[in-house]
Scaffold this active site. Structure first.
Site, PDB file in Angstrom:
ATOM      1  N   ASP A   1      37.167  40.790  42.593  1.00  0.00           N
ATOM      2  CA  ASP A   1      37.884  41.628  41.642  1.00  0.00           C
ATOM      3  C   ASP A   1      39.214  42.041  42.267  1.00  0.00           C
ATOM      4  O   ASP A   1      39.449  41.817  43.449  1.00  0.00           O
ATOM      5  CB  ASP A   1      37.043  42.836  41.227  1.00  0.00           C
ATOM      6  CG  ASP A   1      36.663  43.730  42.396  1.00  0.00           C
ATOM      7  OD1 ASP A   1      37.264  43.587  43.464  1.00  0.00           O
ATOM      8  OD2 ASP A   1      35.754  44.559  42.233  1.00  0.00           O
TER       9      ASP A   1
ATOM     10  N   ASP B   1      28.467  40.227  36.375  1.00  0.00           N
ATOM     11  CA  ASP B   1      28.210  40.786  37.708  1.00  0.00           C
ATOM     12  C   ASP B   1      27.782  42.224  37.537  1.00  0.00           C
ATOM     13  O   ASP B   1      28.160  42.883  36.558  1.00  0.00           O
ATOM     14  CB  ASP B   1      29.464  40.730  38.589  1.00  0.00           C
ATOM     15  CG  ASP B   1      30.416  41.882  38.284  1.00  0.00           C
ATOM     16  OD1 ASP B   1      30.328  42.911  38.975  1.00  0.00           O
ATOM     17  OD2 ASP B   1      31.214  41.765  37.334  1.00  0.00           O
TER      18      ASP B   1
END
Length: 377
Positions: A89, A264
């Site tokens: 991320d 996720d």
């Protein structure tokens, strides 16, 4: 990265992501390795649960151990000894989570380190540079995670700045000549027209995949489903769709039904450490005294190392004694549960039996199958 789409049922999609470091079958769940480790697990143990790809956290790995140490090892794969794909991320969500100790401007985000209070600045360019040092197979653009609740005007301003940051992320990614993949992140809160504007702007810039961000941040589940139903069919069909930070097993099922390819969440690992274990019949709270003398496995349908070798009574005992092994065995089980769920969803889409799979998923837990609109493109 190459994305192959094999078959669909309704909006659900069965495919794969092909990287130089390996193939990821989709729909896929990515365990979270925040600091370069899935808590308590070796890479070999994580792989044994069926995971093809991990998520790493740019923000935390930047603060510790930092870019210099990462580059000395080669990249994150070498640092943590995971030689399969990694998605990172951008740090945007972690900055969002800092709350009052950060200041967001057009240039980027000023904040104080949660570790030592040092003043730090993070912007799209720096996020791309950090992820380049990590060797991420999938790089995420730097964006602002629109909070919930937010007025439509607040959500619009946030989304439009994220679009400008998306262009800056793209430009820096290209300047670095990063050979890996870059995903855009669709923002816009719970407002369909803003989601459309965000997606259209991202498609104009051009990305290798598209994530739906800013969900699972406190909004009602109905709003999350509504946004997914609205935006997923508008994402280019030849690009993977990633729902960030989600979620519970039923969220994965409902996301897949609405066309999501990637997920996720820290839930399987965090819940494992707190003694909340997912099974085919629902959640077991292993700290409950009724498991004290139970010789049965957690889940007789599960093929994980924990279920094949240990009883509920033993796991209860480890938890009561605060033994590290208990958290590890619980984590192995929960991660395997999530991967078995994804394997089941993939198989059901392949054979055209997704409706039956979903019905069995809910009824085996004594729950009603949620009604959904007719999901066809």
């Amino acid at each position: 990265m190459k994305f192959e789409l094999d078959t669909t049922q309704g909006r659900a999609r069965r495919g794969r992501l092909i990287f130089e470091r390996g193939t990821v079958e989709t729909p896929a769940f990515m365990p979270v390795g925040t600091y370069g480790t899935v808590k308590g697990m070796t890479p070999e143990e994580v792989r044994a649960t069926g995971a093809d790809i991990l998520l790493g956290n740019t923000f935390h790995l930047w603060l510790r151990p930092g870019e210099e140490i990462m580059r000395k090892h080669g990249d994150l794969h070498d640092f943590m000894n995971w030689q399969r794909p990694i998605l990172t991320d951008s740090g945007g969500f972690q900055v969002f989570s800092l709350g009052d100790i950060r200041k967001i401007t057009e240039e980027g985000v000023h904040f104080r380190s949660p570790i030592n209070g040092e003043k730090i600045f993070l912007d799209p360019e720096k996020s791309m540079q950090i992820q380049d040092s990590l060797g991420s197979d999938v790089v995420m653009i730097f964006d602002e995670c629109t909070p919930y609740p937010a007025t439509e005007d607040e959500a619009r301003k946030s989304m439009q700045m994220s679009l400008r940051w998306a262009q800056r992320s793209r430009d820096e990614f290209d300047r670095l000549e990063n050979p890996n993949s870059l995903f855009g992140i669709i923002q816009g809160g719970v407002y369909e027209d803003l989601r459309d504007e965000s997606l259209n702007g991202l498609v104009d810039i051009g990305f290798d995949g598209y994530a739906v961000g800013g969900l699972a941040v406190g909004e009602p589940k109905e709003d999350m489903h509504r946004i997914l139903e609205h935006v997923c069919p508008k994402i280019p069909a030849d690009k993977p769709r990633y729902l960030m930070g989600v979620g519970k097993p039923e969220d994965l099922v409902e996301g897949v039904r609405r066309g999501v390819d990637m997920f996720d969440c820290v839930m399987p690992t965090r819940n494992a450490r707190n003694g909340h274990l997912f099974t085919s019949e629902g959640v077991i709270k292993i700290r409950n005294a009724r498991h004290r003398d139970d010789t049965s496995p957690l889940d007789d349908k599960c093929d994980c190392y924990t279920c094949k070798n240990y009883s509920r009574a033993y796991l209860y005992h480890l938890d009561r004694c605060n033994e590290i092994l208990g958290a590890r065995l619980n984590t192995i089980h929960n991660l395997r549960y999530y991967q078995r769920l994804m394997e089941g969803l993939r198989g059901a889409i392949e054979t055209g039996t997704l409706d039956a799979f979903v019905t069995e998923f809910y009824t085996s837990q004594g729950r009603e199958v949620p009604e959904v609109p007719e999901l066809t493109d």
